[in-house]
Design an enzyme around this catalytic site. Structure first.
Site, PDB file in Angstrom:
ATOM      1  N   CYS A   1       0.742  -1.223  -0.178  1.00 52.62           N
ATOM      2  CA  CYS A   1      -0.418   0.401  -0.032  1.00 52.62           C
ATOM      3  C   CYS A   1       0.889   1.668  -0.044  1.00 52.62           C
ATOM      4  O   CYS A   1       2.157   1.319   0.493  1.00 52.62           O
ATOM      5  CB  CYS A   1      -0.968   0.045   1.542  1.00 52.62           C
ATOM      6  SG  CYS A   1      -0.164   0.855   2.847  1.00 52.62           S
ATOM      7  N   GLU A   2       0.775   2.109  -0.808  1.00 51.92           N
ATOM      8  CA  GLU A   2       1.532   3.514  -0.750  1.00 51.92           C
ATOM      9  C   GLU A   2       1.267   4.428   0.039  1.00 51.92           C
ATOM     10  O   GLU A   2       1.539   5.105   0.363  1.00 51.92           O
ATOM     11  CB  GLU A   2       0.786   4.323  -1.932  1.00 51.92           C
ATOM     12  CG  GLU A   2      -0.948   4.577  -2.428  1.00 51.92           C
ATOM     13  CD  GLU A   2      -1.042   5.216  -3.433  1.00 51.92           C
ATOM     14  OE1 GLU A   2      -1.747   6.858  -3.100  1.00 51.92           O
ATOM     15  OE2 GLU A   2      -0.758   4.513  -4.253  1.00 51.92           O
ATOM     16  N   HIS A   3       0.395   3.930   1.065  1.00 49.50           N
ATOM     17  CA  HIS A   3      -0.226   4.768   2.342  1.00 49.50           C
ATOM     18  C   HIS A   3       1.010   4.484   3.373  1.00 49.50           C
ATOM     19  O   HIS A   3       2.047   5.480   4.314  1.00 49.50           O
ATOM     20  CB  HIS A   3      -1.185   5.043   2.734  1.00 49.50           C
ATOM     21  CG  HIS A   3      -2.218   5.574   2.437  1.00 49.50           C
ATOM     22  ND1 HIS A   3      -3.615   4.434   1.808  1.00 49.50           N
ATOM     23  CD2 HIS A   3      -2.333   6.753   1.072  1.00 49.50           C
ATOM     24  CE1 HIS A   3      -4.543   5.348   1.053  1.00 49.50           C
ATOM     25  NE2 HIS A   3      -3.485   6.265  -0.115  1.00 49.50           N
ATOM     26  N   HIS A   4       1.187   3.424   3.867  1.00 44.42           N
ATOM     27  CA  HIS A   4       2.492   2.875   4.683  1.00 44.42           C
ATOM     28  C   HIS A   4       3.587   1.398   3.638  1.00 44.42           C
ATOM     29  O   HIS A   4       3.700   1.696   5.298  1.00 44.42           O
ATOM     30  CB  HIS A   4       1.283   1.856   5.836  1.00 44.42           C
ATOM     31  CG  HIS A   4      -0.107   2.735   6.380  1.00 44.42           C
ATOM     32  ND1 HIS A   4      -0.969   2.443   6.045  1.00 44.42           N
ATOM     33  CD2 HIS A   4      -0.299   3.507   7.064  1.00 44.42           C
ATOM     34  CE1 HIS A   4      -2.124   3.428   6.083  1.00 44.42           C
ATOM     35  NE2 HIS A   4      -1.040   3.924   7.956  1.00 44.42           N
TER      36      HIS A   4
ATOM     37  N   GLN B   1      -5.815  -0.673  -3.618  1.00 43.41           N
ATOM     38  CA  GLN B   1      -5.967  -1.305  -3.517  1.00 43.41           C
ATOM     39  C   GLN B   1      -6.917  -1.344  -5.002  1.00 43.41           C
ATOM     40  O   GLN B   1      -7.401  -1.257  -6.315  1.00 43.41           O
ATOM     41  CB  GLN B   1      -6.974  -2.475  -2.859  1.00 43.41           C
ATOM     42  CG  GLN B   1      -7.507  -3.496  -3.691  1.00 43.41           C
ATOM     43  CD  GLN B   1      -8.090  -5.042  -2.349  1.00 43.41           C
ATOM     44  OE1 GLN B   1      -7.793  -4.583  -1.733  1.00 43.41           O
ATOM     45  NE2 GLN B   1      -9.678  -5.306  -3.269  1.00 43.41           N
TER      46      GLN B   1
ATOM     47  N   HIS C   1      -4.944  -6.933   3.901  1.00 41.28           N
ATOM     48  CA  HIS C   1      -4.105  -5.263   4.074  1.00 41.28           C
ATOM     49  C   HIS C   1      -3.727  -5.838   5.177  1.00 41.28           C
ATOM     50  O   HIS C   1      -4.416  -5.946   6.447  1.00 41.28           O
ATOM     51  CB  HIS C   1      -5.017  -4.438   4.094  1.00 41.28           C
ATOM     52  CG  HIS C   1      -5.583  -4.143   2.406  1.00 41.28           C
ATOM     53  ND1 HIS C   1      -5.085  -3.224   1.091  1.00 41.28           N
ATOM     54  CD2 HIS C   1      -6.208  -4.490   1.549  1.00 41.28           C
ATOM     55  CE1 HIS C   1      -5.713  -3.138   0.011  1.00 41.28           C
ATOM     56  NE2 HIS C   1      -5.914  -4.547   0.514  1.00 41.28           N
TER      57      HIS C   1
ATOM     58  N   CYS D   1      -1.943  -3.646   6.801  1.00 42.78           N
ATOM     59  CA  CYS D   1      -1.999  -1.887   7.230  1.00 42.78           C
ATOM     60  C   CYS D   1      -3.307  -2.241   8.557  1.00 42.78           C
ATOM     61  O   CYS D   1      -3.022  -1.825   9.581  1.00 42.78           O
ATOM     62  CB  CYS D   1      -2.296  -1.098   5.828  1.00 42.78           C
ATOM     63  SG  CYS D   1      -3.332  -0.966   5.514  1.00 42.78           S
TER      64      CYS D   1
END
Length: 203
Positions: free
Chosen positions: A94-97, A135, A163, A165
């Protein structure tokens, strides 16, 4: 949110790429920030290992999804119905974490005179998955690439993933599956065709 053109996602669009030495130093900084000593024996080689791992995790930035779909074959029998691949395994981050998420994709397309080797569809999934993603974005990028690259009359995708995260931080929900959908062309317009796809995926 403004949708980015497919070309933004097909090949890497990034600023200057740091050197390997800079990447390893960044890992040392994160280890120290976390509270440990990057010079201790157990962590001394970790920056090298992390750089190697990132090269594997994110190799999709070096690959072109549309190039994978360039070689197609004329279908001599004239087959023009749904082609469905079920249970394509993928792993992404994931691009956030930068936390991993894992799952399966079910993909169908409607050929327009020509077909593509089945392994190429799985390769397209892997190329986009091997980048920092959401996603939702991953689902859309794969569908758009297949529609453009194959000139398909329609594309349908369901992706289901778990996920890390969500499982290992924040709400700590380990059993949650996230499901995303994308229907293009005839799959978007024809509800009966969508129903056939959904039924075939469930079988």
């Amino acid at each position: 949110m403004k949708k980015l053109p497919l070309s933004t996602h097909v090949t890497a669009l990034s600023p200057r790429r740091p050197s390997r030495a800079e990447a390893e130093e960044a890992v040392r900084t994160l280890i120290a920030w976390s509270g440990d000593n990057p010079a201790r024996p157990g962590l001394e080689k970790t920056p090298e290992r992390v750089a190697d791992a990132f090269g594997e995790y994110f190799r999709g930035y070096k690959e072109d999804a549309l190039a994978e779909l360039a070689a197609t074959f004329e279908e001599p029998s004239g087959y023009n119905d749904m082609v469905l691949l079920k249970d394509i395994a993928f792993e992404s981050h994931c691009e956030h974490h930068i936390a991993p998420f894992f799952g399966t994709a079910h993909i169908a397309y409607l050929p327009s005179e020509r077909i593509v080797g089945l392994s190429k569809i799985a390769r397209v999934v892997d190329i986009f998955a091997r980048r920092l993603q959401t996603q939702e974005g991953l689902t859309d990028q794969i569908a758009s690439a297949l529609e453009e690259g194959l000139r398909a009359r329609g594309v349908a995708i369901i992706m289901s993933a778990r996920h890390h995260c969500m499982a290992a931080r924040g709400v700590h929900q380990r059993g949650v599956a996230t499901v995303t959908f994308r229907f293009l062309g005839e799959f978007e317009r024809d509800s009966a065709l969508r129903d056939r796809f959904m039924a075939a995926v469930r079988d």
